[in-house]
Design a protein around this motif. Sequence first.
Motif, PDB file in Angstrom:
ATOM      1  N   THR A 113       0.893  -1.157   0.000  1.00 59.46           N
ATOM      2  CA  THR A 113       0.000   0.000   0.000  1.00 59.46           C
ATOM      3  C   THR A 113       0.928   1.203   0.000  1.00 59.46           C
ATOM      4  OG1 THR A 113      -0.098  -0.149   2.414  1.00 59.46           O
ATOM      5  CG2 THR A 113      -1.897  -1.141   1.187  1.00 59.46           C
TER       6      THR A 113
ATOM      7  N   TYR B 139      -2.577   6.425  -0.911  1.00 54.69           N
ATOM      8  CA  TYR B 139      -3.127   5.091  -1.127  1.00 54.69           C
ATOM      9  C   TYR B 139      -4.639   5.061  -0.923  1.00 54.69           C
ATOM     10  CZ  TYR B 139      -4.622   0.338  -0.216  1.00 54.69           C
ATOM     11  OH  TYR B 139      -5.321  -0.835  -0.238  1.00 54.69           O
TER      12      TYR B 139
ATOM     13  N   SER C 220      -6.966   0.502  -7.654  1.00 49.79           N
ATOM     14  CA  SER C 220      -6.244   1.098  -6.545  1.00 49.79           C
ATOM     15  C   SER C 220      -5.051   1.888  -7.046  1.00 49.79           C
ATOM     16  CB  SER C 220      -5.765   0.018  -5.564  1.00 49.79           C
ATOM     17  OG  SER C 220      -4.641  -0.658  -6.101  1.00 49.79           O
TER      18      SER C 220
ATOM     19  N   GLU D 250      -8.086   2.254  -2.325  1.00 47.09           N
ATOM     20  CA  GLU D 250      -8.431   1.079  -3.119  1.00 47.09           C
ATOM     21  C   GLU D 250      -9.899   0.750  -2.937  1.00 47.09           C
ATOM     22  OE1 GLU D 250      -7.155  -3.659  -3.583  1.00 47.09           O
ATOM     23  OE2 GLU D 250      -6.047  -2.338  -2.224  1.00 47.09           O
TER      24      GLU D 250
END
Length: 256
Positions: free
Chosen positions: A40, A78, A114, A80
Motif C-alpha cells: 500500500t 493510497y 487502486s 483502493e
Amino acid sequence: MKKQLLAMAVIAAATGAAQAEQFWADNSVSLLYGEDYTMTPNNGEKNAVTNMTLEHVSGHSWGSLFFFVDRLVGEGDYSETYGEFSPTFTLKKFEEGSFVKAINAAFTYEFGSSTTSKFFLPEGGAYSQDNYLYGIGADLNIPGMNYFSTTYYYSQRNNTFTNGDNDHQLTFVYGWSSGNLNIDGFLDWSTGTDQHDSELNFTPQLTYNVGPALGVSNKVKVGVEYSYWNNKFGAKGMEDKDRDQNAVSLLLKVHL
C-alpha cells in the motif's frame, strides 16, 4: 465473452431469487483499522489502513449469494476499492447428517482498482482488475462448526499486471460461534505461473456481539481481524518482507 458470462451469472442469480424461496439473509457494514499492511504505497514502508466493508449474504432454494465491497484508505495517496460477487448453485443435496451436505457450482467475479500501480506498473497509471472464477465446491458438515465449505476455482485473470495469466485456486470458508462469541473467515490458496507467484491468504475474524449489552436487537460485533497474506498479489521480484502481510485490525461490525 467474459462480460457475457458475468451477465448470465447475474441474471441467473436474480431470476432464481425472484422465482424461488429465500431462506435467510444478512446485511452488514464493517469498519476496520490496522497497521502493517504491505504493498500500500508509502515509500516502501508498511501502511496504516482504514477499511469500510458493505456485505450481503443470503441462502436460497437454488443456492446462495455472497457479495461485498471494500473501500480502503491509507497513508499518503493510497486508496483502493475492491469487491466480489459470488453466487453458488446447488447441484446435489445429501441426507441430513451426511458429511457432505451439498455439491455446488460456483462463480466469483472479483473487481477493483487502486493506487498500488507503482508496484506493478513502472510507467504509472491506475491498477485495476476484473477476474472471473469458475468452480465446483462442497458444503461440509463439520462437528461444532456453523458452516464450512471448500471450493475449487479456475481463475481467469484480467488485470493490469498479469492480464490473461490464469491460475487455479482453492477456497475454504468457515464459521463457528458460542453464545455471543464468533470466529469466521476464509483461506485462499492459488497456484503460481511464470508471471506471478503462488499466494496464500488466511483471514479470520474474532468478534463478540455487544448488542445485548447495548440493549439493541441487531448484532453489534467488536473484535479483531488478522490478515496473513503470503506473496501478496503474487508479486515477483520483491523481497518477502515487502510483500508478505501480517496485519491485525480492530473491527466494528453492525448487522442491519
